[in-house]
Design an enzyme around this catalytic site. Structure first.
Site, short mmCIF file in Angstrom:
data_model
loop_
_atom_site.label_atom_id
_atom_site.label_comp_id
_atom_site.label_asym_id
_atom_site.label_seq_id
_atom_site.Cartn_x
_atom_site.Cartn_y
_atom_site.Cartn_z
N TYR A 106 69.29 22.02 21.36
CA TYR A 106 70.46 21.71 21.69
C TYR A 106 70.34 21.33 23.04
CZ TYR A 106 73.45 23.52 17.18
OH TYR A 106 73.73 24.15 16.23
N LYS A 130 59.85 31.07 15.24
CA LYS A 130 58.86 30.59 13.99
C LYS A 130 57.59 30.73 14.94
CE LYS A 130 58.22 27.93 10.94
NZ LYS A 130 57.87 28.75 9.79
N ASP A 182 62.11 31.66 8.27
CA ASP A 182 62.00 30.82 7.03
C ASP A 182 62.26 31.81 6.40
OD1 ASP A 182 59.33 31.70 7.67
OD2 ASP A 182 58.83 29.78 6.27
N ASP A 209 72.10 28.49 14.67
CA ASP A 209 73.11 27.82 13.86
C ASP A 209 73.15 27.86 12.09
OD1 ASP A 209 74.90 26.05 13.41
OD2 ASP A 209 73.54 24.23 13.42
N ASP A 262 75.40 30.21 9.50
CA ASP A 262 76.57 29.52 8.76
C ASP A 262 75.97 30.63 6.91
OD1 ASP A 262 78.10 27.88 9.60
OD2 ASP A 262 76.87 26.32 8.50
C1 IPM Z 1 78.15 26.13 15.31
C2 IPM Z 1 78.67 24.27 15.07
C3 IPM Z 1 78.27 23.55 16.60
C4 IPM Z 1 76.53 23.70 16.94
C5 IPM Z 1 78.99 22.51 16.93
C6 IPM Z 1 80.34 22.08 15.95
C7 IPM Z 1 78.46 21.57 17.42
O1 IPM Z 1 77.92 24.39 14.13
O2 IPM Z 1 79.28 26.59 16.14
O3 IPM Z 1 77.98 25.96 14.75
O4 IPM Z 1 75.84 23.19 16.13
O5 IPM Z 1 76.99 24.90 17.41
MG MG Z 2 77.17 25.51 12.75
#
Ligand code: IPM
Ligand code: MG
Length: 368
Positions: free
Chosen positions: A142, A192, A225, A249, A253
Protein backbone atom coordinates in the site's frame (compact mmCIF):
# COMPACT_ATOMS: atom_id res chain seq x y z
CA UNK A 1 -9.88 15.29 35.23
CA UNK A 2 -10.72 16.30 31.68
CA UNK A 3 -13.21 14.15 29.81
CA UNK A 4 -11.73 11.73 27.28
CA UNK A 5 -11.78 13.22 23.80
CA UNK A 6 -13.34 11.74 20.69
CA UNK A 7 -13.15 13.10 17.16
CA UNK A 8 -16.07 12.02 14.98
CA UNK A 9 -15.55 11.94 11.21
CA UNK A 10 -18.88 10.85 9.67
CA UNK A 11 -17.58 11.08 6.09
CA UNK A 12 -19.69 10.16 3.07
CA UNK A 13 -22.72 8.12 2.04
CA UNK A 14 -24.32 6.34 4.99
CA UNK A 15 -21.53 7.56 7.31
CA UNK A 16 -23.50 10.49 8.76
CA UNK A 17 -26.65 8.37 9.28
CA UNK A 18 -24.94 5.58 11.17
CA UNK A 19 -22.92 8.10 13.17
CA UNK A 20 -26.11 9.79 14.34
CA UNK A 21 -27.01 6.50 16.08
CA UNK A 22 -23.64 6.36 17.81
CA UNK A 23 -24.37 9.86 19.08
CA UNK A 24 -27.49 8.47 20.78
CA UNK A 25 -25.37 5.87 22.57
CA UNK A 26 -22.86 8.53 23.60
CA UNK A 27 -25.72 10.68 24.91
CA UNK A 28 -27.09 7.76 26.91
CA UNK A 29 -23.70 6.98 28.47
CA UNK A 30 -23.41 10.61 29.59
CA UNK A 31 -26.89 10.78 31.02
CA UNK A 32 -27.17 7.36 32.60
CA UNK A 33 -23.60 6.27 33.31
CA UNK A 34 -21.96 9.61 34.03
CA UNK A 35 -19.52 8.87 31.24
CA UNK A 36 -18.92 12.06 29.31
CA UNK A 37 -16.78 12.63 26.26
CA UNK A 38 -15.42 15.78 24.65
CA UNK A 39 -16.85 15.13 21.23
CA UNK A 40 -15.75 17.14 18.22
CA UNK A 41 -16.75 16.57 14.63
CA UNK A 42 -15.02 17.23 11.32
CA UNK A 43 -14.94 16.31 7.64
CA UNK A 44 -13.22 13.46 5.84
CA UNK A 45 -13.39 11.93 2.36
CA UNK A 46 -15.61 13.43 -0.31
CA UNK A 47 -17.30 15.64 2.28
CA UNK A 48 -13.91 17.22 3.04
CA UNK A 49 -13.04 17.45 -0.65
CA UNK A 50 -16.24 19.41 -1.34
CA UNK A 51 -15.23 22.04 1.22
CA UNK A 52 -11.42 22.03 1.20
CA UNK A 53 -10.44 20.49 -2.14
CA UNK A 54 -8.63 17.70 -0.27
CA UNK A 55 -10.03 14.56 1.40
CA UNK A 56 -8.46 15.46 4.75
CA UNK A 57 -7.55 19.01 5.76
CA UNK A 58 -4.32 19.58 7.74
CA UNK A 59 -6.40 21.03 10.58
CA UNK A 60 -8.41 17.79 10.77
CA UNK A 61 -5.22 15.75 10.72
CA UNK A 62 -3.91 17.82 13.64
CA UNK A 63 -7.12 17.24 15.61
CA UNK A 64 -6.91 13.50 14.96
CA UNK A 65 -3.37 13.47 16.37
CA UNK A 66 -4.49 15.28 19.51
CA UNK A 67 -7.58 13.31 20.61
CA UNK A 68 -7.83 10.07 22.57
CA UNK A 69 -9.69 8.35 19.73
CA UNK A 70 -11.12 8.94 16.28
CA UNK A 71 -14.38 7.37 15.08
CA UNK A 72 -14.89 7.36 11.31
CA UNK A 73 -18.08 6.54 9.38
CA UNK A 74 -17.22 5.80 5.76
CA UNK A 75 -15.61 7.49 2.76
CA UNK A 76 -16.21 7.49 -0.98
CA UNK A 77 -19.00 7.60 -3.52
CA UNK A 78 -19.64 7.71 -7.27
CA UNK A 79 -19.54 11.51 -7.24
CA UNK A 80 -15.80 11.29 -6.52
CA UNK A 81 -14.86 8.40 -8.84
CA UNK A 82 -13.38 10.67 -11.49
CA UNK A 83 -11.20 12.71 -9.13
CA UNK A 84 -7.45 12.56 -9.41
CA UNK A 85 -6.01 9.64 -7.42
CA UNK A 86 -4.23 12.03 -5.03
CA UNK A 87 -7.48 13.60 -3.77
CA UNK A 88 -9.82 10.60 -3.85
CA UNK A 89 -11.82 10.15 -0.63
CA UNK A 90 -9.84 6.97 0.23
CA UNK A 91 -6.63 9.02 0.38
CA UNK A 92 -8.04 10.81 3.43
CA UNK A 93 -8.41 7.53 5.26
CA UNK A 94 -4.98 6.31 4.17
CA UNK A 95 -3.43 9.58 5.37
CA UNK A 96 -5.00 9.14 8.81
CA UNK A 97 -3.70 5.57 9.05
CA UNK A 98 -0.21 6.50 7.90
CA UNK A 99 0.35 9.74 9.83
CA UNK A 100 -1.14 8.37 13.05
CA UNK A 101 1.02 5.29 12.43
CA UNK A 102 -1.88 2.91 13.08
CA UNK A 103 -0.02 -0.26 12.27
CA UNK A 104 -2.30 -2.81 13.88
CA UNK A 105 -5.76 -3.19 12.39
CA UNK A 106 -8.10 -5.41 14.39
CA UNK A 107 -10.96 -6.86 12.37
CA UNK A 108 -13.12 -9.23 14.37
CA UNK A 109 -15.42 -11.60 12.50
CA UNK A 110 -18.02 -12.70 14.94
CA UNK A 111 -21.22 -14.50 14.06
CA UNK A 112 -24.21 -13.51 16.14
CA UNK A 113 -26.39 -16.52 16.97
CA UNK A 114 -29.48 -14.73 15.75
CA UNK A 115 -27.88 -14.27 12.33
CA UNK A 116 -26.20 -17.64 11.72
CA UNK A 117 -28.75 -18.30 8.97
CA UNK A 118 -27.63 -15.25 7.01
CA UNK A 119 -24.23 -16.62 6.12
CA UNK A 120 -23.71 -18.01 2.66
CA UNK A 121 -22.05 -20.97 4.41
CA UNK A 122 -23.82 -23.73 6.31
CA UNK A 123 -24.98 -22.78 9.77
CA UNK A 124 -22.76 -25.27 11.64
CA UNK A 125 -19.68 -23.84 9.87
CA UNK A 126 -20.30 -20.33 11.18
CA UNK A 127 -22.44 -20.61 14.34
CA UNK A 128 -20.41 -19.32 17.29
CA UNK A 129 -17.60 -18.09 15.04
CA UNK A 130 -15.32 -15.58 16.77
CA UNK A 131 -12.05 -14.85 15.05
CA UNK A 132 -9.84 -11.78 14.91
CA UNK A 133 -7.82 -10.71 11.91
CA UNK A 134 -4.86 -8.50 12.75
CA UNK A 135 -3.91 -6.69 9.55
CA UNK A 136 -0.69 -4.69 9.22
CA UNK A 137 -1.96 -1.29 8.12
CA UNK A 138 0.82 1.20 7.47
CA UNK A 139 3.30 -0.54 5.23
CA UNK A 140 3.58 -3.24 2.58
CA UNK A 141 2.45 -2.76 -0.97
CA UNK A 142 0.00 0.00 0.00
CA UNK A 143 2.85 2.37 0.76
CA UNK A 144 6.10 0.85 -0.60
CA UNK A 145 8.34 2.80 -2.99
CA UNK A 146 8.90 2.88 -5.91
CA UNK A 147 5.32 3.21 -7.01
CA UNK A 148 3.65 4.80 -9.97
CA UNK A 149 2.84 4.43 -13.64
CA UNK A 150 5.98 4.87 -15.74
CA UNK A 151 6.91 4.55 -19.38
CA UNK A 152 9.34 1.87 -20.45
CA UNK A 153 10.18 1.87 -24.15
CA UNK A 154 6.86 2.34 -25.87
CA UNK A 155 4.53 1.06 -23.19
CA UNK A 156 3.45 1.99 -19.68
CA UNK A 157 4.28 -0.03 -16.62
CA UNK A 158 2.43 0.10 -13.28
CA UNK A 159 4.60 -0.46 -10.22
CA UNK A 160 3.92 -1.03 -6.54
CA UNK A 161 6.40 -2.38 -4.07
CA UNK A 162 5.87 -4.87 -1.29
CA UNK A 163 8.30 -3.81 1.41
CA UNK A 164 8.50 -4.74 5.09
CA UNK A 165 11.17 -3.96 7.64
CA UNK A 166 11.84 -6.30 10.56
CA UNK A 167 10.55 -3.77 13.06
CA UNK A 168 7.31 -3.31 11.13
CA UNK A 169 6.70 -7.04 11.20
CA UNK A 170 7.76 -7.37 14.83
CA UNK A 171 5.39 -4.74 16.17
CA UNK A 172 2.28 -6.09 14.47
CA UNK A 173 3.27 -9.62 15.51
CA UNK A 174 3.49 -8.46 19.14
CA UNK A 175 0.08 -6.90 18.92
CA UNK A 176 -1.37 -10.19 17.61
CA UNK A 177 0.32 -12.24 20.36
CA UNK A 178 -0.90 -9.85 23.05
CA UNK A 179 -4.45 -10.14 21.76
CA UNK A 180 -4.25 -13.92 21.53
CA UNK A 181 -3.30 -14.11 25.20
CA UNK A 182 -6.60 -12.41 26.04
CA UNK A 183 -8.51 -14.81 23.77
CA UNK A 184 -7.85 -18.49 22.94
CA UNK A 185 -4.06 -18.06 22.83
CA UNK A 186 -3.57 -19.11 19.20
CA UNK A 187 -2.06 -17.13 16.33
CA UNK A 188 -1.90 -18.15 12.68
CA UNK A 189 0.41 -16.00 10.56
CA UNK A 190 -0.29 -15.78 6.83
CA UNK A 191 2.05 -14.77 3.98
CA UNK A 192 3.42 -16.16 0.71
CA UNK A 193 6.87 -17.25 1.85
CA UNK A 194 6.84 -19.71 -1.06
CA UNK A 195 7.06 -16.89 -3.62
CA UNK A 196 7.97 -13.62 -1.87
CA UNK A 197 11.13 -12.63 0.02
CA UNK A 198 9.03 -10.26 2.10
CA UNK A 199 7.00 -13.35 3.03
CA UNK A 200 10.13 -15.26 4.06
CA UNK A 201 11.19 -12.38 6.31
CA UNK A 202 7.64 -12.08 7.67
CA UNK A 203 7.60 -15.74 8.67
CA UNK A 204 11.07 -15.59 10.27
CA UNK A 205 10.39 -12.46 12.30
CA UNK A 206 6.99 -13.65 13.55
CA UNK A 207 8.63 -16.92 14.63
CA UNK A 208 11.51 -15.08 16.39
CA UNK A 209 9.20 -12.77 18.30
CA UNK A 210 7.16 -15.78 19.29
CA UNK A 211 10.13 -17.83 20.50
CA UNK A 212 11.68 -14.96 22.44
CA UNK A 213 8.64 -13.21 23.90
CA UNK A 214 5.49 -15.32 23.52
CA UNK A 215 6.47 -19.01 23.71
CA UNK A 216 3.22 -19.69 25.60
CA UNK A 217 1.10 -18.74 22.55
CA UNK A 218 0.42 -21.46 20.00
CA UNK A 219 1.79 -20.24 16.63
CA UNK A 220 1.20 -21.67 13.17
CA UNK A 221 2.07 -20.40 9.67
CA UNK A 222 0.01 -20.70 6.53
CA UNK A 223 0.33 -19.51 2.94
CA UNK A 224 -2.26 -16.82 2.42
CA UNK A 225 -3.99 -18.56 -0.48
CA UNK A 226 -4.46 -21.68 1.65
CA UNK A 227 -5.61 -19.36 4.42
CA UNK A 228 -8.37 -18.03 2.17
CA UNK A 229 -9.46 -21.57 1.42
CA UNK A 230 -9.35 -22.61 5.10
CA UNK A 231 -11.38 -19.55 6.05
CA UNK A 232 -14.34 -20.72 4.00
CA UNK A 233 -13.77 -24.42 4.68
CA UNK A 234 -13.68 -24.38 8.48
CA UNK A 235 -13.19 -20.87 9.90
CA UNK A 236 -13.53 -22.01 13.51
CA UNK A 237 -10.01 -23.52 13.33
CA UNK A 238 -8.69 -19.94 13.77
CA UNK A 239 -8.45 -17.62 16.74
CA UNK A 240 -6.14 -14.73 15.80
CA UNK A 241 -4.82 -14.37 12.24
CA UNK A 242 -1.94 -11.96 11.63
CA UNK A 243 -1.11 -10.91 8.11
CA UNK A 244 0.18 -8.09 5.93
CA UNK A 245 -1.66 -5.08 4.56
CA UNK A 246 -2.88 -6.44 1.22
CA UNK A 247 -3.57 -10.04 2.26
CA UNK A 248 -5.31 -8.61 5.31
CA UNK A 249 -7.52 -6.42 3.14
CA UNK A 250 -8.68 -9.41 1.12
CA UNK A 251 -8.87 -12.01 3.90
CA UNK A 252 -10.81 -9.68 6.19
CA UNK A 253 -13.53 -9.10 3.58
CA UNK A 254 -13.78 -12.84 3.20
CA UNK A 255 -13.96 -13.40 6.96
CA UNK A 256 -16.48 -10.59 7.31
CA UNK A 257 -18.89 -12.12 4.85
CA UNK A 258 -18.79 -15.46 6.71
CA UNK A 259 -20.84 -13.76 9.38
CA UNK A 260 -23.69 -12.91 7.04
CA UNK A 261 -23.66 -9.15 6.87
CA UNK A 262 -20.97 -6.57 6.37
CA UNK A 263 -23.27 -4.18 8.20
CA UNK A 264 -22.34 -5.80 11.50
CA UNK A 265 -18.59 -5.64 11.70
CA UNK A 266 -16.46 -3.07 13.52
CA UNK A 267 -12.73 -2.46 13.36
CA UNK A 268 -10.02 -0.78 15.37
CA UNK A 269 -6.74 0.58 14.02
CA UNK A 270 -4.20 0.96 16.77
CA UNK A 271 -0.77 2.59 16.98
CA UNK A 272 1.87 3.16 19.61
CA UNK A 273 0.85 4.10 23.16
CA UNK A 274 0.25 7.80 23.85
CA UNK A 275 1.14 9.67 27.03
CA UNK A 276 -2.01 8.28 28.71
CA UNK A 277 -0.78 4.71 28.06
CA UNK A 278 -3.60 3.97 25.58
CA UNK A 279 -2.79 3.38 21.91
CA UNK A 280 -3.39 6.00 19.25
CA UNK A 281 -6.57 4.79 17.68
CA UNK A 282 -9.08 5.08 14.89
CA UNK A 283 -12.30 3.06 14.89
CA UNK A 284 -14.44 2.45 11.84
CA UNK A 285 -17.02 0.03 10.51
CA UNK A 286 -15.71 -2.49 7.97
CA UNK A 287 -18.48 -1.58 5.52
CA UNK A 288 -18.16 1.23 3.01
CA UNK A 289 -20.24 4.30 2.28
CA UNK A 290 -23.03 2.37 0.48
CA UNK A 291 -24.04 5.29 -1.76
CA UNK A 292 -26.92 3.27 -3.22
CA UNK A 293 -28.86 3.42 0.05
CA UNK A 294 -27.49 6.66 1.53
CA UNK A 295 -30.00 9.09 2.95
CA UNK A 296 -32.87 6.60 2.96
CA UNK A 297 -32.79 5.43 6.56
CA UNK A 298 -31.97 1.89 5.42
CA UNK A 299 -28.40 1.60 6.69
CA UNK A 300 -27.51 -0.73 9.53
CA UNK A 301 -25.81 1.33 12.29
CA UNK A 302 -24.58 -1.75 14.22
CA UNK A 303 -21.06 -1.87 12.73
CA UNK A 304 -20.49 1.75 13.67
CA UNK A 305 -22.00 1.28 17.13
CA UNK A 306 -19.80 -1.80 17.70
CA UNK A 307 -16.79 0.23 16.52
CA UNK A 308 -17.59 2.66 19.30
CA UNK A 309 -17.78 -0.32 21.68
CA UNK A 310 -14.23 -1.18 20.64
CA UNK A 311 -13.25 2.43 21.40
CA UNK A 312 -14.76 2.05 24.87
CA UNK A 313 -12.66 -1.06 25.40
CA UNK A 314 -9.31 -0.14 23.82
CA UNK A 315 -9.15 3.66 24.19
CA UNK A 316 -11.32 4.59 27.15
CA UNK A 317 -10.70 1.72 29.55
CA UNK A 318 -14.45 1.08 29.79
CA UNK A 319 -14.53 -2.65 29.17
CA UNK A 320 -17.67 -3.12 31.24
CA UNK A 321 -19.58 -0.50 29.24
CA UNK A 322 -18.27 -2.05 26.01
CA UNK A 323 -19.63 -5.42 27.16
CA UNK A 324 -22.95 -3.78 28.02
CA UNK A 325 -23.19 -2.21 24.56
CA UNK A 326 -22.30 -5.45 22.78
CA UNK A 327 -24.88 -7.33 24.85
CA UNK A 328 -27.49 -4.69 23.98
CA UNK A 329 -26.80 -5.28 20.28
CA UNK A 330 -27.08 -9.05 20.75
CA UNK A 331 -30.36 -8.61 22.63
CA UNK A 332 -31.88 -6.45 19.91
CA UNK A 333 -30.90 -8.99 17.25
CA UNK A 334 -32.24 -11.86 19.35
CA UNK A 335 -35.52 -9.92 19.64
CA UNK A 336 -35.77 -9.96 15.85
CA UNK A 337 -35.15 -6.27 15.22
CA UNK A 338 -33.74 -6.10 11.69
CA UNK A 339 -32.57 -3.39 9.33
CA UNK A 340 -33.13 -3.97 5.61
CA UNK A 341 -29.74 -5.66 5.04
CA UNK A 342 -30.78 -8.41 7.49
CA UNK A 343 -34.16 -9.13 5.95
CA UNK A 344 -33.42 -11.59 3.17
CA UNK A 345 -34.66 -14.67 5.00
CA UNK A 346 -36.80 -13.51 7.87
CA UNK A 347 -39.41 -11.55 5.94
CA UNK A 348 -41.29 -8.94 7.99
CA UNK A 349 -40.84 -5.19 8.02
CA UNK A 350 -37.36 -3.76 8.44
CA UNK A 351 -36.71 -1.02 10.94
CA UNK A 352 -35.00 2.22 9.93
CA UNK A 353 -31.48 3.20 10.88
CA UNK A 354 -32.87 5.46 13.55
CA UNK A 355 -35.24 2.82 14.94
CA UNK A 356 -32.33 0.38 15.24
CA UNK A 357 -30.40 3.00 17.22
CA UNK A 358 -33.41 3.59 19.46
CA UNK A 359 -33.82 -0.16 20.04
CA UNK A 360 -30.18 -0.45 21.10
CA UNK A 361 -30.52 2.49 23.49
CA UNK A 362 -33.68 0.89 24.90
CA UNK A 363 -31.77 -2.36 25.44
CA UNK A 364 -29.02 -0.40 27.21
CA UNK A 365 -31.66 1.18 29.42
CA UNK A 366 -33.14 -2.24 30.19
CA UNK A 367 -29.69 -3.48 31.25
CA UNK A 368 -29.54 -1.13 34.22
C1 IPM B 1 -10.48 -1.32 3.88
C2 IPM B 1 -10.74 -0.65 2.56
C3 IPM B 1 -9.61 0.33 2.30
C4 IPM B 1 -8.34 -0.47 2.11
C5 IPM B 1 -9.83 1.30 1.15
C6 IPM B 1 -11.13 2.06 1.30
C7 IPM B 1 -8.68 2.25 0.99
O1 IPM B 1 -10.89 -1.59 1.55
O2 IPM B 1 -10.34 -0.61 4.89
O3 IPM B 1 -10.41 -2.55 3.91
O4 IPM B 1 -8.06 -0.98 1.01
O5 IPM B 1 -7.61 -0.61 3.09
MG1 MG C 1 -10.94 -3.61 2.26
Amino acid sequence: MANPSLLILPGDGIGPEVMAEVRKVIGWLGEKRGLNFDVSEDLVGGAAYDVHGVPLADSTMAKAQAVDAVLLGAVGGPKYDKLDFSVKPERGLLRLRKEMDLYSNLRPAQCFDALADFSSLKKDVVAGLDIMIVRELTSGVYFGEPRGIFTEGNERVGINTQRYTESEIARVARSAFELARRRSNRVCSMEKANVMESGILWREVVQEIHDKEYPDVELSHMYADNGAMQLVRWPKQFDVIVTDNLFGDVLSDCAAMLTGSLGMLPSASLGAPMANGRPKALYEPVHGSAPDIAGQGKANPIACILSFAMALRYSFDQGAEADRLEKAVEKVLADGVRTADLMQKDGGTPVTTSQMGDAIVAALEASL
